[in-house]
Design an enzyme around this catalytic site. Structure first.
Site, short mmCIF file in Angstrom:
data_model
loop_
_atom_site.label_atom_id
_atom_site.label_comp_id
_atom_site.label_asym_id
_atom_site.label_seq_id
_atom_site.Cartn_x
_atom_site.Cartn_y
_atom_site.Cartn_z
N GLU A 1 10.11 10.52 -9.97
CA GLU A 1 11.43 10.99 -10.49
C GLU A 1 12.38 9.63 -11.14
OE1 GLU A 1 11.76 14.73 -8.93
OE2 GLU A 1 10.04 14.86 -9.22
N HIS B 1 4.03 19.77 -3.84
CA HIS B 1 2.89 19.80 -4.18
C HIS B 1 2.57 20.89 -5.16
CE1 HIS B 1 0.48 18.07 -0.34
NE2 HIS B 1 1.73 18.30 0.08
N ASP C 1 -6.05 21.00 -4.44
CA ASP C 1 -4.97 19.44 -3.61
C ASP C 1 -6.19 18.72 -2.60
OD1 ASP C 1 -1.88 19.70 -3.22
OD2 ASP C 1 -2.95 19.07 -1.69
N1 UDP Z 1 13.14 18.74 -5.41
C1 UDP Z 1 14.10 19.76 -6.18
N2 UDP Z 1 15.59 19.74 -6.15
C2 UDP Z 1 16.24 19.65 -5.11
C3 UDP Z 1 14.72 19.11 -3.94
C4 UDP Z 1 13.41 18.48 -4.05
O1 UDP Z 1 14.28 19.60 -7.64
O2 UDP Z 1 16.82 20.07 -4.53
C5 UDP Z 1 12.23 19.05 -6.57
C6 UDP Z 1 11.88 16.94 -6.66
O3 UDP Z 1 12.40 17.13 -7.81
C7 UDP Z 1 10.08 16.59 -6.31
C8 UDP Z 1 10.15 18.17 -5.32
O4 UDP Z 1 11.18 18.72 -5.28
O5 UDP Z 1 9.69 16.82 -7.24
C9 UDP Z 1 10.16 17.34 -3.92
O6 UDP Z 1 8.46 16.45 -3.37
P1 UDP Z 1 8.59 15.42 -2.82
O7 UDP Z 1 7.31 14.42 -2.87
O8 UDP Z 1 10.24 13.75 -2.97
O9 UDP Z 1 8.70 15.62 -1.18
P2 UDP Z 1 8.63 16.58 0.08
O10 UDP Z 1 9.84 17.88 -1.01
O11 UDP Z 1 6.99 16.95 -0.49
O12 UDP Z 1 9.33 15.87 0.95
#
Ligand code: UDP
Length: 487
Positions: free
Chosen positions: A380, A20, A127
């Site tokens: 992404e 978020h 949020d």
């Molecule tokens: N992310 C990252 N590196 C990691 C793991 C996650 O940069 O090793 C970033 C990813 O690019 C995204 C966010 O963390 O922007 C994760 O958000 P997402 O909605 O995909 O999943 P959540 O973590 O909320 O389950």
């Protein structure tokens, strides 16, 4: 006191979890590129993370306005949380997440205090998990925008399910039902439902809470989404006309990070040096590497990690695999088959901890993404023009999977059938299913077709954020509307 010349000032109030926080900070950066002053509201322990992510906006110049931070105290202990618990990550259990979300309502008073003592901004973006903020802010006459952190497909599917409850009409958890009054024939089962839509499956809290979240969207000034209109037009139209939301699509937000430095700065400190990572990728052919990452919250148990390792090895593909194990846990390597790392030398790279995800996805050597379908990761992947293996786990991820595999047709499901805890369950997805899905993603005619559709979507995404593109224009329209409110 409104004067047309007053610089537009927007507060951003993100939920304290990477999924978020990252997109909302990208959003703040994006607003500043249009001359809007941005202030981030967060709690003291989150300041270093926020400061790191916005650091480059301070030094950049060329018209980019700087971003401020304002803190409000979070009474964690009073709320029944351990002292210093101000964020959620892969160590947060399901249970603790519930307590955390309930506890956030205690931020209401400190938020009101802040607004009392501060020059009022033109608008606050909050949020979606802060539904109580709508009334708190309304008292001050400041318009509130809700940041809905998923896609419009899943948001409106949830509205339909809350309204018609098709999940109550089926006789078993695995009997499919069609989402009613919703574009396309989208079928789900109760097992795949986000745990918060069905009281039978979790505490009533999540059910009632998510209802409150939905209602807060209707009562807010409008909803901003990290998506772009051309990606899901039928659902964007449905969301406005049938669900009654006023919405702006201003994504993909991750595309506001233009260079390697910006991409590396998103989220936590990377566990790998970005140059080392790029050097590794530079030795690989175009589209020859699979990237595997399950977001910031999931934390698989050892048996599931073992299946992934064996599945990857059997697929014969080159890979970068992100595992939530830090170096201190190295002694516990029984999540890897014997000799795995030695055999995979040069072929597979394991990142233990945090990966610079967008930097990796955008590299031309990466040709596919195994994802848990968290919305940020999914988008992404779309923005990078990549086909995906979809492996949803919890929240609305099974819905996001439907968008990727059945609407956009750029994904292969690994075959996950049931919502699970963030740590996976005792019934892991087997290596054979993983091998099959990864091969399907990377080899053969179908893979080529998916890749070419994904590339097209990636180009559409980039066009959307360029001058004249749909997201660019939606943001302009929003900014103009906010300015007009002040005149
Ligand atoms: N992310 C990252 N590196 C990691 C793991 C996650 O940069 O090793 C970033 C990813 O690019 C995204 C966010 O963390 O922007 C994760 O958000 P997402 O909605 O995909 O999943 P959540 O973590 O909320 O389950």
């Amino acid at each position: 006191m409104g004067s047309k010349s007053r610089q537009l000032h927007v507060f951003f109030f993100p939920f304290m979890a990477p999924g978020h926080m990252i997109p909302m900070l990208d959003m703040a950066k994006l607003f500043t590129t249009r001359g809007v002053k941005a202030t981030i509201i967060t709690t003291p322990l989150n300041v270093p993370t926020v400061a790191k992510m916005i650091e480059r906006t301070k030094t950049r110049g060329n018209g980019v306005v700087k971003i401020d931070i304002q803190t409000i105290e979070f009474p964690a202990v009073e709320a029944g949380l351990p002292e210093g618990c101000e964020t959620t990550d892969s160590r947060t259990t399901h249970e603790k997440m519930t307590t955390f979300i309930i506890a956030l309502a205690m931020l209401r008073q400190p938020l009101e205090q802040l607004l009392q003592n501060h020059d009022h901004p033109h608008c606050i973006v909050v949020d979606m998990l802060f539904p109580w903020a709508i009334d708190a802010v309304a008292k001050f006459g400041i318009p509130v925008l809700v940041f809905n952190s998923t896609c419009v497909f899943s948001s409106s599917a949830l509205v339909s399910m809350r309204q018609y409850e098709p999940q109550m009409e089926v006789s078993s958890d695995s009997e499919p039902f069609v989402i009613p009054n919703f574009p396309g024939e989208i079928k789900l089962t109760r097992k795949k439902l986000p745990t918060f839509t069905e009281k039978k499956y979790v505490e009533a809290f999540f059910s009632d809470f998510m209802k409150e979240v939905g209602e807060s969207e209707v009562r807010s000034y409008g909803v901003v989404l990290n998506s772009f209109y051309e990606l899901e037009p039928a659902y964007a139209n449905h969301y406005e006309k049938v669900c009654g939301r006023k919405a702006w699509y201003i994504g993909p937000l991750s595309l506001c990070n233009k260079d390697a430095e910006d991409k590396d700065q998103r989220g936590k400190e990377s566990s790998i040096d970005k140059y080392e990572c790029l050097k590794w990728l530079n030795t690989k052919n175009i589209n020859s590497v699979v990237y595997i990452c399950f977001g910031s919250l999931s934390n698989f148990n050892n048996s599931q990690l073992m299946e992934i390792a064996m599945g990857l090895e059997a697929s014969g593909q080159q890979f970068i695999w992100v595992v939530r194990k830090d170096k201190s846990e190295k002694e516990d390597e029984d999540w890897l088959p014997k000799g795995f790392e030695k055999r995979m030398e040069g072929k597979g790279l394991i990142i233990r901890g945090w990966a610079p995800q967008v930097l990796i996805l955008d590299h031309e050597a990466v040709g596919g993404f195994v994802t848990h379908c968290g919305w940020n990761s999914t988008l992404e992947g779309v923005a990078a023009g990549l086909p995906m293996v979809t492996w949803p786990m919890f929240a609305e991820q099974f819905l996001n999977e439907k968008l990727v595999t059945e609407v956009l047709m750029i994904g292969v499901p690994v075959g996950a059938q049931q919502c699970v805890e963030m740590s996976g369950n005792d019934n892991p997805i087997k290596k054979e299913a993983i091998e099959k899905a990864v091969r399907h993603l990377m080899e053969g005619e179908d893979a080529k077709e998916m890749r070419s559709r994904a590339k097209e979507l990636g180009e559409m995404a980039r066009r959307a954020i360029e001058e004249g593109g749909s997201s660019y224009s939606d943001l302009n329209a929003l900014i103009e509307e906010l300015k007009a409110l002040d005149s």
